[in-house]
Write an enzyme that holds these catalytic residues in place. Structure first.
Site, PDB file in Angstrom:
ATOM      1  N   SER A   1       0.806  -1.302   0.135  1.00 18.78           N
ATOM      2  CA  SER A   1      -0.065   0.234  -0.043  1.00 18.78           C
ATOM      3  C   SER A   1       0.724   1.178  -0.079  1.00 18.78           C
ATOM      4  CB  SER A   1      -0.847   0.032   1.343  1.00 18.78           C
ATOM      5  OG  SER A   1      -1.512   1.154   1.385  1.00 18.78           O
TER       6      SER A   1
ATOM      7  N   TYR B   1      -2.348  -0.534  10.298  1.00 17.79           N
ATOM      8  CA  TYR B   1      -2.252  -0.490   9.089  1.00 17.79           C
ATOM      9  C   TYR B   1      -1.102  -0.074   8.239  1.00 17.79           C
ATOM     10  CZ  TYR B   1      -4.200  -1.384   4.062  1.00 17.79           C
ATOM     11  OH  TYR B   1      -4.445  -1.882   3.126  1.00 17.79           O
TER      12      TYR B   1
END
Length: 323
Positions: free
Chosen positions: A219, A232
């Protein structure tokens, strides 16, 4: 007034004219940016603002408005993965669904693993079979190493081998303050996003061989961090490091390991995480002023999986972040 002074005054006047021209052009450009997001693809994609919405975890693609665009109708397969077998976690929806479809269009049979999104998984199976390939759907939790072993074995039993592993399953929930990030929440993120990738890679490895590949979904927040995605971001940065380390570990076996690092993508992950107001403007902060659609990410996975196109690429993190 001497010649030097006159020349200086003229230069000042010229510089001010340039300054004025640039300011006017900047103003025009700002006005142009308000017209909408960048559309540089084969078809137009939805732009913010989106309808305000918030969905319960794990999120269902069928509930999202507008519906994510995943089928890439203008993408033509050319046998890049002919005769290969792929296993995709989180393959029921979002990026995973689009990757599964394009893998099938390139000639691969596909196993998709999902947590509990039966309706989405069934739709993905139909899409894969429409491409003329076989699909195995398996429900379970990648946090469980025994499930991961069974998932891989089911794939090998069904299709006779395994060539490509795509680690894509993920858990994400925003928290505004570190104090609000509970140990249970932190554990859920770590065990899904890191343990899940580790479990799947370890289970798949005995069946992979020279020419096989592993592709991990990272990501942009693993590259830049995010103030409301502390856990995250940590896991996605860890996935990038895991990708590079595992690539080094497996290079002598001829098994390539790479990652794709998406920016904002219109999938069930975010409408089942963010507040409704935030979902409405999702993706507007990137230079293209919109989130990607899953079909805009999937070709990157095809590229990294294909032995014709990426045979000399391993240990890389490919950003697809909208500028």
């Amino acid at each position: 007034m001497d010649h030097g002074s006159s020349r200086a005054d003229k230069t000042v006047e010229e510089q001010r004219d340039i300054q004025k021209e640039v300011a006017e052009n900047d103003q025009k450009q700002q006005g142009g940016n308000k017209k909408g997001a960048v559309q540089a693809g084969a078809r137009a994609y939805p732009e913010p603002p989106f309808p305000k919405q918030h969905h319960p975890k794990p999120g269902h693609e069928a509930d999202i408005d507008p519906a994510p665009m995943y089928d890439a109708p203008f993408y033509r397969g050319s046998g890049k993965l002919e005769g290969m077998v792929a296993l995709i976690t989180g393959g029921d929806s979002g990026i995973g669904r689009s990757v599964a479809i394009l893998f099938a269009r390139e000639g691969a049979d596909v196993t998709i693993a999902h947590l509990a999104e039966d309706e989405d998984a069934e739709e993905t199976r139909k899409c894969i079979e429409k491409e003329g390939r076989r699909c195995l759907v398996v429900r379970g939790d990648v946090r469980d190493p025994l499930f991961c072993k069974r998932l891989v074995q089911n794939t090998v039993d069904e299709f006779g081998k395994l060539d490509i592993l795509v680690n894509n399953a993920a858990f994400q929930v925003h928290t505004k303050k570190l104090e609000d990030l509970s140990e249970e929440h932190f554990d859920e993120t770590i065990k899904t996003n890191l343990y899940g990738y580790f479990n799947m890679a370890k289970a798949a490895l005995p069946h992979l061989r020279n020419g096989s590949s592993i592709i991990n979904t990272g990501s942009v927040v693993g590259l830049k961090g995010s103030p409301e995605l502390l856990d995250y971001s940590m896991t996605k940065g860890g996935i990038h490091a895991f990708t590079k380390a595992l690539a080094s570990n497996l290079i002598e076996r001829g098994i390539r390991v790479n990652a794709v690092a998406p920016g904002p993508v219109w999938t069930p992950l975010n409408p089942s995480d963010r507040e409704a107001d935030d979902v409405s403007t999702f993706g507007s902060q990137v230079p293209m002023k919109r989130p990607a659609q899953p079909e805009e990410l999937a070709p990157a996975y095809v590229f990294l999986a294909s032995p014709q196109m990426a045979s000399y690429i391993t240990g890389e993190v490919l950003p697809v972040v909208g500028g």
